[in-house]
Write a protein that holds these residues in place. Sequence first.
Motif, short mmCIF file in Angstrom:
data_model
loop_
_atom_site.label_atom_id
_atom_site.label_comp_id
_atom_site.label_asym_id
_atom_site.label_seq_id
_atom_site.Cartn_x
_atom_site.Cartn_y
_atom_site.Cartn_z
N ALA A 31 0.81 -1.23 0.00
CA ALA A 31 0.00 0.00 0.00
C ALA A 31 0.84 1.27 0.00
N ASP A 32 2.10 1.16 0.44
CA ASP A 32 2.97 2.35 0.41
C ASP A 32 3.75 2.43 -0.90
N GLY A 33 3.46 1.54 -1.84
CA GLY A 33 4.10 1.59 -3.15
C GLY A 33 5.29 0.66 -3.31
N LYS A 34 5.68 -0.01 -2.23
CA LYS A 34 6.84 -0.90 -2.35
C LYS A 34 6.52 -2.14 -3.17
N SER A 35 7.42 -2.47 -4.07
CA SER A 35 7.29 -3.69 -4.87
C SER A 35 7.81 -4.86 -4.04
N GLN A 36 7.05 -5.95 -4.00
CA GLN A 36 7.39 -7.06 -3.11
C GLN A 36 7.45 -8.35 -3.92
N TYR A 37 8.62 -9.00 -3.87
CA TYR A 37 8.80 -10.27 -4.58
C TYR A 37 8.04 -11.38 -3.84
N ILE A 38 7.36 -12.23 -4.57
CA ILE A 38 6.60 -13.32 -3.93
C ILE A 38 6.81 -14.66 -4.64
N PHE A 39 6.54 -15.73 -3.92
CA PHE A 39 6.24 -17.03 -4.52
C PHE A 39 4.71 -17.13 -4.43
N PRO A 99 9.00 -7.47 4.81
CA PRO A 99 9.72 -6.98 3.63
C PRO A 99 11.19 -7.40 3.62
N ALA A 100 11.81 -7.52 4.79
CA ALA A 100 13.23 -7.91 4.82
C ALA A 100 13.39 -9.33 4.29
N PHE A 101 12.46 -10.21 4.65
CA PHE A 101 12.53 -11.60 4.19
C PHE A 101 12.33 -11.67 2.68
N GLU A 135 -11.63 -1.66 -5.51
CA GLU A 135 -12.27 -2.86 -6.05
C GLU A 135 -11.51 -3.47 -7.23
N ALA A 136 -10.75 -2.64 -7.94
CA ALA A 136 -10.02 -3.14 -9.10
C ALA A 136 -8.80 -3.95 -8.67
N ALA A 137 -8.29 -4.75 -9.61
CA ALA A 137 -7.02 -5.45 -9.38
C ALA A 137 -5.91 -4.43 -9.25
N LEU A 138 -4.89 -4.76 -8.46
CA LEU A 138 -3.73 -3.87 -8.35
C LEU A 138 -2.68 -4.30 -9.37
N VAL A 139 -2.22 -3.33 -10.15
CA VAL A 139 -1.17 -3.62 -11.13
C VAL A 139 0.17 -3.47 -10.44
N ASN A 140 1.01 -4.49 -10.55
CA ASN A 140 2.29 -4.45 -9.85
C ASN A 140 3.34 -3.70 -10.67
N ASN A 141 4.52 -3.60 -10.12
CA ASN A 141 5.57 -2.80 -10.75
C ASN A 141 6.90 -3.55 -10.60
N PRO A 142 7.00 -4.70 -11.27
CA PRO A 142 8.22 -5.51 -11.07
C PRO A 142 9.43 -4.85 -11.73
N PRO A 143 10.63 -5.17 -11.26
CA PRO A 143 11.83 -4.61 -11.89
C PRO A 143 12.01 -5.18 -13.29
N ALA A 144 12.72 -4.43 -14.16
CA ALA A 144 13.02 -4.92 -15.50
C ALA A 144 13.82 -6.22 -15.36
N PRO A 145 13.66 -7.16 -16.24
CA PRO A 145 12.92 -7.10 -17.50
C PRO A 145 11.48 -7.60 -17.40
#
Length: 423
Positions: A72-80, A261-263, A296-306
């Motif tokens: 929610a603060d704009g941070k991009s978070q890597y997930i499995f 976020p650290a993990f 209500e809409a889906a959130l569009v993520n912002n992954p790093p390139a590529p």
Amino acid sequence: MRNRSEPRYMAILVAALLLLQMAVAAHAAVHVQCPGDGNGDADLLDPEDTPDPNRQVRCMHLAAGDGYTIMADGKSQYIFGFADATGMAPEDAINNMQMKMVFPAPTIAVDEGDEFYLTLTNVGMVNRPDLFDPHSVHWHGFPQAASVFDGLPESSFGINMMSSLTYYYNVVEPGTFMYHCHIEAVEHMQMGMLGNLYVRPAQNRLPGGTMLGSHRHANPDYNLNPSLDDPLVGHKYVYNDGDGSTRYDVEYPIMMGGFDPAFHDASEETQPLPFAEMKDNYTTLNGRGYPDTVIEAALVNNPPAPYEAYNGQPMNALIKATRPQKILLRLINLNITHFWTLQSLSLPMTVVGIDSKLLRSATGENLYYKTNSVTLGGGQAMDIIIDTRGVPPGTYFLHAADMYLLSNDKQDFGGMMTEIRIE
Ligand SMILES: [Cu+2]
């Protein structure tokens, strides 16, 4: 007697193992098992499909791998995570689904009496090619009769990269459950392999007019044509209560959780993982912190390139009802770090089920209770009904009782909170 550890035997053994591995690799592919499915897309509504009218077969194809969410603060978070590959040709699933995982995982909603065929395809971790982790699906709390389909690494197996397996579930019990990957569970669960799962009861499908105690069941489409009965048309109940006391109008699966976020950053950057220091500074409902919970809409993520952006969080946590509807909250906690307490200060919540069981005594009395706060540990579920009769219209809040959790990491005012909007 020959010594079996002789070099010659070892060489034969190694050669045999290599051959076996090659044979396995040659067959590693996506194969969807779904009875009646003519084209292997796990969707039984195509013209070439021939579902058996005498069986309640339902199919789904899930992909497992990696991806990104946005906090929610704009941070991009890597997930499995997991993502829905239903409707896709099996040969396209791996290419289409890589780096497309969502959080929470796609909700699984099935009906008591279903035979559920769930294909899991491991598409690999695109951002972590050094990991060759298998994945699995485990239905937490569900009475799975076949341990091979229970997803536990100790009693079952994981699905290796670039291959698939179809899990079979004989859906014998209604209730609010949850699912997650059980391979390296602490890591894969913190990383986001968690989903809502629930089973609607057979009571929904009784003919209209059936008396449940003093409650007259309604099922208009069944009475028109039993074979076209839609379990979402007519009266709906949380359990086979026999008295209509768990009837509801609108339902919302809500997953309490959090991310450290650290993990996640350490996992993205291939650092040693700080297991013992795990601290979920992003607290979420259905994978979002407030105010994202009510978008209500889906959130569009912002992954790093590529990597390309996609809808990494399609699910929201906004709860809406029109008076006098009854709201069902299917609340789960699949978090591995915290007990969470949720409060609804202005709207009393009636707890009708705990841990996938109707709240009833051995002698059959309803033990439902009214409360303004509920506390759930990891792996627990609660079925909560909010009755909006006589409630003034407006916006109400459902939020963590611990005020420090109402934040998105370093950003104040957010976190584990959503709105209940009543018209
Ligand atoms: Cu996994």
